[in-house]
Design a protein around this motif. Structure first.
Motif, short mmCIF file in Angstrom:
data_model
loop_
_atom_site.label_atom_id
_atom_site.label_comp_id
_atom_site.label_asym_id
_atom_site.label_seq_id
_atom_site.Cartn_x
_atom_site.Cartn_y
_atom_site.Cartn_z
N ARG A 135 4.57 -35.63 -30.86
CA ARG A 135 3.67 -35.14 -29.81
C ARG A 135 4.02 -35.73 -28.45
O ARG A 135 3.15 -35.95 -27.61
N LEU A 136 5.31 -35.95 -28.20
CA LEU A 136 5.76 -36.54 -26.94
C LEU A 136 6.06 -35.45 -25.92
O LEU A 136 6.78 -34.49 -26.21
N THR A 137 5.54 -35.62 -24.70
CA THR A 137 5.86 -34.73 -23.60
C THR A 137 7.17 -35.21 -22.95
O THR A 137 7.66 -36.30 -23.26
N PRO A 138 7.74 -34.44 -22.02
CA PRO A 138 8.98 -34.90 -21.36
C PRO A 138 8.87 -36.26 -20.68
O PRO A 138 9.85 -36.99 -20.61
N SER A 139 7.68 -36.62 -20.20
CA SER A 139 7.52 -37.90 -19.52
C SER A 139 7.29 -39.05 -20.49
O SER A 139 7.23 -40.21 -20.08
N GLY A 140 7.14 -38.73 -21.79
CA GLY A 140 6.86 -39.77 -22.78
C GLY A 140 5.40 -39.92 -23.11
O GLY A 140 5.02 -40.77 -23.93
N ARG A 141 4.53 -39.10 -22.51
CA ARG A 141 3.10 -39.13 -22.84
C ARG A 141 2.90 -38.60 -24.27
O ARG A 141 3.55 -37.64 -24.68
N VAL A 142 2.03 -39.23 -25.02
CA VAL A 142 1.64 -38.70 -26.32
C VAL A 142 0.46 -37.76 -26.10
O VAL A 142 -0.62 -38.20 -25.70
N LEU A 143 0.70 -36.48 -26.33
CA LEU A 143 -0.34 -35.48 -26.09
C LEU A 143 -1.16 -35.31 -27.37
O LEU A 143 -0.72 -34.65 -28.32
N GLY A 144 -2.31 -35.96 -27.41
CA GLY A 144 -3.17 -35.86 -28.59
C GLY A 144 -2.61 -36.60 -29.78
O GLY A 144 -2.13 -35.98 -30.73
N PRO A 145 -2.64 -37.94 -29.78
CA PRO A 145 -2.08 -38.69 -30.91
C PRO A 145 -2.71 -38.32 -32.25
O PRO A 145 -2.04 -38.38 -33.28
N GLY A 146 -3.97 -37.92 -32.22
CA GLY A 146 -4.62 -37.52 -33.46
C GLY A 146 -4.16 -36.18 -33.99
O GLY A 146 -4.55 -35.78 -35.10
N GLU A 147 -3.35 -35.47 -33.21
CA GLU A 147 -2.85 -34.16 -33.62
C GLU A 147 -1.44 -34.23 -34.22
O GLU A 147 -0.84 -33.21 -34.53
N ARG A 148 -0.91 -35.45 -34.36
CA ARG A 148 0.40 -35.59 -34.99
C ARG A 148 0.34 -35.14 -36.45
O ARG A 148 -0.64 -35.37 -37.15
N VAL A 149 1.41 -34.48 -36.87
CA VAL A 149 1.50 -33.99 -38.26
C VAL A 149 2.83 -34.47 -38.83
O VAL A 149 3.88 -34.29 -38.20
N PRO A 150 2.84 -35.09 -40.02
CA PRO A 150 4.10 -35.54 -40.62
C PRO A 150 5.09 -34.38 -40.78
O PRO A 150 4.69 -33.24 -41.04
N ALA A 151 6.37 -34.71 -40.61
CA ALA A 151 7.40 -33.67 -40.67
C ALA A 151 7.35 -32.89 -41.98
O ALA A 151 7.58 -31.68 -42.01
N GLY A 152 7.05 -33.57 -43.09
CA GLY A 152 7.00 -32.87 -44.37
C GLY A 152 5.93 -31.80 -44.42
O GLY A 152 6.14 -30.73 -45.00
N ALA A 153 4.78 -32.06 -43.80
CA ALA A 153 3.70 -31.07 -43.78
C ALA A 153 4.08 -29.88 -42.91
O ALA A 153 3.79 -28.72 -43.25
N VAL A 154 4.75 -30.14 -41.79
CA VAL A 154 5.19 -29.03 -40.93
C VAL A 154 6.26 -28.21 -41.65
O VAL A 154 6.26 -26.98 -41.58
N LEU A 155 7.15 -28.90 -42.37
CA LEU A 155 8.18 -28.19 -43.11
C LEU A 155 7.57 -27.24 -44.14
O LEU A 155 8.06 -26.12 -44.32
N ARG A 156 6.51 -27.67 -44.81
CA ARG A 156 5.88 -26.78 -45.80
C ARG A 156 5.42 -25.48 -45.15
O ARG A 156 5.54 -24.40 -45.74
N GLY A 157 4.91 -25.57 -43.92
CA GLY A 157 4.52 -24.35 -43.22
C GLY A 157 5.72 -23.48 -42.89
O GLY A 157 5.64 -22.25 -42.94
N MET A 158 6.86 -24.12 -42.57
CA MET A 158 8.09 -23.36 -42.28
C MET A 158 8.66 -22.71 -43.53
O MET A 158 9.49 -21.80 -43.43
N LEU A 159 8.26 -23.19 -44.69
CA LEU A 159 8.72 -22.61 -45.96
C LEU A 159 7.76 -21.55 -46.49
O LEU A 159 8.04 -20.93 -47.52
#
Length: 460
Positions: A383-407
């Motif tokens: 959730r990093l913006t170009p400046s390095g800000r974390v946009l909504g740290p509580g909205e981070r999702v582990p890569a494995g969970a995102v991958l399941r959606g891509m599958l």
């Protein structure tokens, strides 16, 4: 590469196995399978074998066209003027420019463009894709249609300003040019491990361009089109998905009209995919669903601003969301600066939607977002913006969970992931390392080979 393939020593569901492919399907999974005389053997060396990745929202023709355009993403207003001054028209006689941003480049109309480039037709696309701006030479080239199309903006005197809203289909027809080849786009997506794509462009002309590219094998991926009037030829790699509806922020539709379009899509047996960016657009869309009813497969595209109450409302109605993690990585600072302060905690939710019970899948929104799904995995996890800000740290999702959606299947975005099984389709991605290692540092360079319908379309 075509014919029968034996993938030797691949990691599948935590085990090292061999995988035999014939006739476009997986025919055998086992240990130390003997290679046939006419079989191509691909060494896996312990790399993971996955179902091919799906991009659940992109724009194929626009991605191809962007490759032949001037890109303003790194240009100042002065740089924009300098680029136009030295630009050479393409084969269609136009200078095509993309990624215009009014905050960076200032307000734009025909007169501004004329001051920078009067001699040749120029058309400039806003970074959102919702707006084109053309100069006077461009309006003249477009002819009478530029004075009559409903998306043409006019000043108080009735003179066209050069700003064309939501006019992609009309503009493409008016230009009368040959559609761009999708071969390069298909090759690039294959190299990223993408075997399935949902083309979210709402007009039928774009769907025809894509369908022809699939038929000519320029585009090897399985493609789902979302145009309302899509009339695509029968083809094993083509399908028709939900009807794309746009709730445009600059001209919100009437509630009854939006609900009526939903009802017509449902009556025709198709769910809807509703473009929603603002809080107001989402509230209108939820109200329209309440009036029209919800069909399995209905979805909201982007859902860029959603509070937790709205997330629960989406879940209660069974409406899924297709979001774009790389837009946070590319434009997160702009979103933070431009939205109302009260909207900042609700920007581009992902984890919050999942916690509320919403089915969520990721798409790239290419060419407006990054088509690299591995960049999408990183963006969702960081959730990093170009400046390095974390946009909504509580909205981070582990890569494995995102991958399941891509599958998940194109017609069930956010649903259960596709599996590799005997008798199943051989749409596969072979990585150069175990899955746990790949997810620790997602990178497209980990893609060793991509197969679609059992054919190796990248690597190996």
């Amino acid at each position: 590469m075509t014919g029968d393939v034996l993938l030797r020593g691949v990691e599948l569901r935590g085990r090292l196995v061999d995988c035999r492919i014939s006739g476009g399907v997986v025919t055998q999974i086992g240990l130390q399978l003997r290679a046939g005389s006419a079989e191509s053997v691909v060494r896996g060396d312990g790399g993971t074998l996955l179902p091919g990745l799906a991009d659940h929202h992109l724009h194929l023709a626009a991605t191809a066209a962007r490759d032949a355009s001037l890109d303003l993403s790194a240009a100042s207003r002065e740089g924009f003027a300098a680029l136009l001054g030295g630009a050479v028209p393409g084969e269609d006689g136009w200078v095509r420019v993309v990624d215009y941003d009014e905050v960076v480049h200032g307000d734009l109309d025909r007169d501004t463009l004329d001051a920078w480039s009067r001699a040749v037709p120029v058309r400039v696309q806003h970074r959102s894709g919702a707006l084109w701006v053309v100069n006077s030479a461009g309006l003249e080239r477009l002819g009478a249609g530029a004075a009559s199309h409903e998306g043409v903006e006019r000043d108080r005197a009735g003179r066209p300003t050069g700003r064309l809203w939501r006019a992609d289909a009309w503009l493409r027809d008016a230009l009368g040019g040959r559609p761009p080849s999708l071969r390069v786009v298909g090759t690039r997506l294959a190299a990223l491990g993408v075997t399935h794509v949902a083309d979210a462009t709402p007009d039928a002309g774009a769907a025809q361009v894509v369908a022809e590219a699939v038929r000519r094998d320029e585009l090897p991926q399985h493609v789902m089109v979302m145009a309302a009037d899509a009339d695509v030829p029968a083809h094993p790699r083509l399908s028709v998905g939900p009807v794309k509806l746009v709730v445009a922020d600059h001209a919100l539709p009437d509630l009854d009209d939006l609900a009526g379009r939903m009802e017509r899509a449902h009556t025709g047996g198709r769910p809807v995919a509703v473009h929603c960016v603002t809080r107001t657009a989402l509230a209108l869309t939820l109200a329209a669903f309440d009036q029209a009813g919800v069909m399995d497969g209905d979805r909201v595209e982007h859902c860029a601003v959603a509070d937790l109450s709205a997330a629960k409302e989406l879940a209660a109605r069974g409406i899924r969301v297709v979001t774009q993690p790389t837009l946070v990585a590319l434009r997160g600072d702009d979103y933070w600066a431009r939205v109302e302060p009260e909207d900042r905690p609700d920007l581009w939710r992902y984890a919050g939607l999942l916690r509320a019970g919403v089915k969520v899948a990721a798409g790239s929104d290419a060419p407006y977002g990054d088509p690299d799904p591995w960049a999408g995995l990183r963006a969702a996890a960081e959730r990093l913006t170009p400046s390095g800000r974390v946009l909504g740290p509580g909205e981070r999702v582990p890569a494995g969970a995102v991958l399941r959606g891509m599958l998940s299947p194109l017609h069930d975005a956010g649903g259960p992931p596709r599996e590799i099984a005997v008798g199943g389709p051989a749409d596969l991605v072979l990585l150069d390392r175990p899955l746990a290692d790949a997810l620790r540092a997602p990178d497209a360079r980990h893609v060793r080979a991509t197969l679609i319908d059992g054919r190796i379309v990248h690597g190996a």
